[in-house]
Scaffold this active site. Structure first.
Site, PDB file in Angstrom:
ATOM      1  N   LYS A 140      33.155 -97.662 159.615  1.00 33.56           N
ATOM      2  CA  LYS A 140      33.078 -99.064 160.044  1.00 33.56           C
ATOM      3  C   LYS A 140      33.510 -99.193 161.494  1.00 33.56           C
ATOM      4  O   LYS A 140      34.502 -98.585 161.916  1.00 33.56           O
ATOM      5  CB  LYS A 140      33.973 -99.911 159.139  1.00 33.56           C
ATOM      6  CG  LYS A 140      33.868-101.421 159.331  1.00 33.56           C
ATOM      7  CD  LYS A 140      34.683-102.145 158.253  1.00 33.56           C
ATOM      8  CE  LYS A 140      34.537-103.641 158.306  1.00 33.56           C
ATOM      9  NZ  LYS A 140      35.256-104.314 157.205  1.00 33.56           N
ATOM     10  N   GLU A 160      31.877-101.899 149.734  1.00 35.17           N
ATOM     11  CA  GLU A 160      32.918-101.436 150.648  1.00 35.17           C
ATOM     12  C   GLU A 160      34.191-101.081 149.863  1.00 35.17           C
ATOM     13  O   GLU A 160      34.616-101.824 148.972  1.00 35.17           O
ATOM     14  CB  GLU A 160      33.210-102.557 151.655  1.00 35.17           C
ATOM     15  CG  GLU A 160      34.344-102.274 152.624  1.00 35.17           C
ATOM     16  CD  GLU A 160      34.615-103.446 153.564  1.00 35.17           C
ATOM     17  OE1 GLU A 160      35.311-103.238 154.575  1.00 35.17           O
ATOM     18  OE2 GLU A 160      34.124-104.570 153.292  1.00 35.17           O
ATOM     19  N   CYS A 208      30.285-104.284 156.062  1.00 30.42           N
ATOM     20  CA  CYS A 208      30.761-105.672 156.102  1.00 30.42           C
ATOM     21  C   CYS A 208      30.709-106.287 157.496  1.00 30.42           C
ATOM     22  O   CYS A 208      29.647-106.636 157.988  1.00 30.42           O
ATOM     23  CB  CYS A 208      32.164-105.765 155.503  1.00 30.42           C
ATOM     24  SG  CYS A 208      32.544-107.433 154.866  1.00 30.42           S
TER      25      CYS A 208
END
EC number: 6.3.5.1
Length: 540
Positions: free
Chosen positions: A108, A39, A144
């Site tokens: 994300k 990330e 994540c």
């Protein structure tokens, strides 16, 4: 299909250096079909308010173009911020490069805003979940936090289940780009459970790529992992170092299972990496100075510094006063000899006497708190003088138990550039010291067995002011890390008045912690950005 988990140690803001590292890996592994980086790998994590700087974002855009030009037949997945529809916020994205261009960008969805995370400040969530097809295989790519919300039970933090949506759209392999900071036991008790649960729930393999390295107070452990569709760990990158793991997608289920067991050695590795990267990434100094009191805390910090920086780059300084015991001075000297570091002695008696003459109008001590603290401040000044003159960073030696209740001196033992064990409770410091001594006695045995003392007045012991650490530490952990109420802590078997006293000490010491050096995070809840309490308050 050959897949590479590229676990790198990016430096926040070093866009050019991070990009060069990514391109070098891409060039040297052209045979791989899919290469996965962590990330925000291009800019490093966490970039914080650098994301508000236009030049910073422009440099990232140039880096993205540069990486694209170097990618041939492989599919290279790299984390980076990308522009969004919002005037001042970005997407936290996974960019898929292929044949010299951007094939697709995945954003994300779930943006954490708890503990050390503040992603809502910088990013907007993805409006949709999309599957990426590579050579006929549908990959569900997430970033994540997206993988942590898989059960949708009453404790779920988010309304959206990213993996559910990706699976319903045809994803049969999950890839997660991560920058997940370390704390002790997190891997075994939380992260691996999340990865295994996701694999078992959907019956698909999970490929998880985490960054590694120290960035300010956060330490990233790496441990990039491949989990089979049955929830078995099949591959893992090294902990606390850069690594590249290669797997054949078709063979994941056939690979032997791996067992992972975390112990106190991981805390040692984390702190050593945190020190090493803090020095390397800030570039402020190459050498350290540690005040050696002959106690357990300074002994452990010095050992960690030597491992991180090399014995030639660590200076130990003893600064005895009239209250320093002979065994403490001796223990500091023996430690330095065992480590092979430079050792100096600067007695503080003359300076202390000057203060007594100035404020007491004689050299007769009153033995009050002001006289105790001035000794710590004299020592702090000596260390900072050495720091300035010799370009050495001062490593502070206070532990979490002391910092919690304010058993420390502003501008004294708190003075320095990095608080190495500020997130390590006292009893864990002892455990780490024993581990350091596992093969030979580095820290003198007497240091491990003598009663802890600040030695700022005659026959002083820590228990004069505090409960025994065997009692104090569990109460602090319950209150600070487990967020238990007074009643809940009392139900653990501790007297209510003692619990209230300790909690009041914790909250009344917030003003001290606000002025402390940055500390390395190794527990689930560290002081600093992960625990934001008001100074002016009357709740406790």
């Amino acid at each position: 299909m050959k897949i590479l988990l590229c676990q790198i140690n990016p430096i926040v803001g070093d866009i050019e250096g991070n990009t060069k590292k990514i391109i070098e890996i891409v060039k040297s592994h052209r045979e791989a079909k899919v290469l996965i980086f962590p990330e925000l790998a291009i800019c490093g994590y966490p970039p914080k308010d650098l994301l508000f700087q236009k030049d910073f974002i422009a440099a990232i855009d140039r880096a993205i173009d540069k990486i694209a030009k170097e990618v041939e037949d492989s599919f290279v997945i790299v984390g980076a911020p990308t522009k969004s529809h919002h005037v001042s916020k970005l997407f936290n994205s996974a960019i898929i490069f292929h044949q010299g261009k951007i094939e697709k960008i995945i954003h994300k969805t779930l943006l954490p805003s708890y503990d050390v995370f503040d992603e809502n400040r910088y990013f907007v969530p993805s409006p949709a979940r999309e599957v990426v097809t590579i050579e006929g295989i549908n990959f569900g790519i997430s970033i994540c936090e997206d993988i942590w919300n898989i059960n949708n039970d009453e404790n779920a933090m988010y309304d959206i289940n990213v993996l559910d949506e990706l699976y319903s759209k045809g994803a049969r392999v999950f890839i997660n780009l991560s920058a997940s900071p370390y704390h002790y036991t997190k891997l075994e008790t939380q992260r691996l459970k999340v990865l295994k649960d996701a694999a078992i729930k959907f019956g698909v393999p999970v490929i998880y790529v985490n960054q590694v390295g120290g960035n300010d107070e956060l330490i990233f452990d790496g441990n990039s992992t491949v989990v089979s569709s049955s929830g078995k760990i099949k591959a893992k990158a090294n902990e606390f170092e850069e690594d590249i793991v290669e797997v054949e997608l078709e063979n994941i289920d056939k690979m032997p299972e791996i067992e992972i067991h975390e112990d106190i050695s991981w805390i040692k590795k984390a702190l050593v990496l945190g020190i090493k990267d803090y020095f390397e990434k800030t570039g402020a100094a190459k050498k350290a100075v540690v005040g050696l009191s002959g106690g357990i805390d300074s002994s452990v910090v010095c050992c960690l510094a030597v491992e991180a920086l090399g014995r030639e780059n660590v200076l130990g300084v003893s600064m005895p006063s009239r209250y320093s015991s002979e065994h403490s001075i001796k223990d500091a000297k023996i430690l330095a000899e065992n480590l092979g570091i430079e050792f100096r002695v600067y007695p503080i008696e003359d300076v202390f006497r000057a203060y007594l003459r100035m404020f007491n109008l004689s050299e007769t001590p009153l033995q009050d708190l002001a006289e105790e603290n001035i000794q710590a401040r004299i020592r702090g000044n000596i260390l900072m003088f050495i720091s300035n003159r010799e370009n050495r960073l001062v490593l502070t030696t206070g532990n979490k138990s002391e910092l919690a209740v304010g058993y420390c001196t502003l501008y004294g033992d708190m003075a320095g550039g990095l608080a190495v064990i500020s997130d390590l409770p006292k009893m864990l410091v002892y455990e780490l010291a024993k581990y350091i001594n596992r093969e030979r006695e580095i820290i003198p045995h007497s240091v491990l067995v003598k009663p802890p003392s600040a030695e700022l007045r005659p026959n002083q012991k820590d228990t004069d002011s505090l409960p025994p650490y065997e009692v104090l530490d569990p109460i602090l952990v319950a209150y600070i890390e487990d967020l238990k109420s007074v009643d809940e802590i009392v139900q653990m078997g501790y007297p209510r008045e003692l619990v209230l006293k300790i909690i009041r000490m914790v909250e009344r010491s917030e003003y001290k912690r606000r002025q402390a050096a940055p500390g390395l995070k190794v527990t689930s809840k560290a002081f600093g950005t992960g625990r934001r309490m008001p100074i002016a308050q009357r709740w406790v």
